[in-house]
Write a protein that holds these residues in place. Sequence first.
Motif: not given
Length: 483
Positions: A457-483
């Motif tokens: 359903d498109g929902i991303i799930s992950g975990s932010v560790a205790s006392r951490s910095i966590t980066t969620f990175f969504v790469p650029a999508a291919p140019a298909a299907g959108g402007a």
Amino acid sequence: MRFTEAIITAALAAGAKAGPIIEERQAGTITVDLSKTFQTIDGFGFSLAFQRANLITKMSDKTKQRELLDLLFNRTTGAGFTILRNGIGSSPDSSSDHMNTFAPSNPGGPKAAPKYQWDGKDSGQLFVSQEAVNTYGVKTIYADAWSAPGYMKTNGNEANGGSLCGVSGATCSSGDWKQAYADYLVAYVKYYAEAGVKVSHLGFLNEPEFSAGYASMRSSGQQAADFIKVLYPTIQAANLTDGPGIVCCDSEGWGNQVSMTNAIKSAGAESMLKTITSHTYTGGPSGAMSTRLPVWLSEQCDLQGGWSTSWYANGGAGDGLTWANNIYSAVVNNNISGYVYWEGVQWPNPNTNEKIIRVDNSTNTYQVAKRLWAFANWSRYVQPGAVRVSTAGAPSGLRTAAFKNVDGSIAVIAISSSGSAVTANIKIAGATPETVEAYVSDNSHNCEKTTASVAADGIISGSVASRSITTFFVPAAPAAGGA
Ligand SMILES: *[C@@H]1O[C@H](CO)[C@@H](O)[C@H](O)[C@H]1NC(C)=O
Ligand SMILES: *[C@@H]1O[C@H](CO)[C@@H](O)[C@H](O)[C@H]1NC(C)=O
Ligand SMILES: *[C@@H]1O[C@H](CO)[C@@H](O)[C@H](O)[C@H]1NC(C)=O
Ligand SMILES: *[C@@H]1O[C@H](CO)[C@@H](O)[C@H](O)[C@H]1NC(C)=O
Ligand SMILES: *[C@@H]1O[C@H](CO)[C@@H](O)[C@H](O)[C@H]1NC(C)=O
């Protein structure tokens, strides 16, 4: 790009158990709104001024030399820093850690033909700059002079303060050196250009409210404006392709920089500047500076504590987590566009945290502080040109920031002060992401990939560790299907 009009909804529920994602979202939903934008980010960086660059440039073990360069600049294995702040030397020699000037002798007055002696090394900084640009694609090279050469100043010395001869209230029997200093700075930019390095930002002051026993030059805002009005047309006339923008003033503290910026505005010189810069040693920001220009915190570090490589030692000034949060405050609370640590590398003495990597050139060994990985979580994923976008609804114990990169990729950064892991669910409304990557830095991970997944359903799930910095990175999508 398919994500540019999307809404990311991130739901982060402390201690959430496995179960329906929709229920977890209700526990605390972070909404990332890509349509609500703030400042553009110029990048994250460090300096190698005062011959620290030589610890890399003169490293005889070439494997180690590459490791150091990768740690600083590589986007996959290191911090991926995107700004390098170099010092333009004013010293007549290279003793101790002095940065030598290429105009050591007075040619006989400000109108006499200058006697430049470029050594092709620039205190080791030219080699590192060439590597940064050619190998790692760094585009932001900030060259900053701590002082003019001594003979251009009221005190006849590159150290101990003094002012540039010819600015308001600074007259010298030798004459007005403003144009000579401007010519000198532009000559520096040309030497770099000839060596294949484009200087993007050019500064002429460092901590102008402080008379240091090393290279230092005093300046008020009015005096800075006097010189900017000479430097600006000099750069324009130099026929440099896309010449450097002028930076001012690297004040020792924010309060002085506010005064100088206001004086520069009053003097009608703000439009001649590209960037406003400040340090925070005598006080940091408590809100955005009143200027339309991007503002950088151009020199930060912990000068007090003993050398520390820890990620979290009760919130110490040298801790990695402390710096993840320092960057957060600057970018999210104070509208900062560029964040520059003090030294990237330094020898073991003094035993402080003013460096990120401690290099012992007598044994060719080095130690990396966890601060590097705090920077990595920001710098690798928030690229120059990224626009900060709004986030709302972070649950307590979590600070979040989000950025849209020029290529359409999206970085969502979460910093946890919580003593236990926090489950993160991120919904990108209006789009179905194909992939997500997550990276964590904490006590035991150095910006390492951690698990995150995208459900049907498109929902991303992950975990932010205790006392951490966590980066969620969504790469650029291919140019298909959108402007
Ligand atoms: C960064 O490190 C990786 C892994 O060692 C290497 O493959 C890559 O070439 C490096 N990137 C650059 C720009 O040198
Ligand atoms: C810049 O180019 C103009 C036009 O070609 C020329 O007249 C001028 O001398 C050049 N200036 C410098 C500093 O090279
Ligand atoms: C934030 O900085 C940008 C320049 O980077 C400026 O245009 C904008 O007005 C600033 N915002 C605030 C609230 O001062
Ligand atoms: C280490 O660096 C210092 C400072 O640049 C220099 O004086 C010293 O000669 C270097 N030592 C070695 C063994 O290269
Ligand atoms: C991000 O920071 C965490 C510490 O919170 C660290 O474990 C992780 O390696 C860092 N990620 C990157 C990509 O640097």
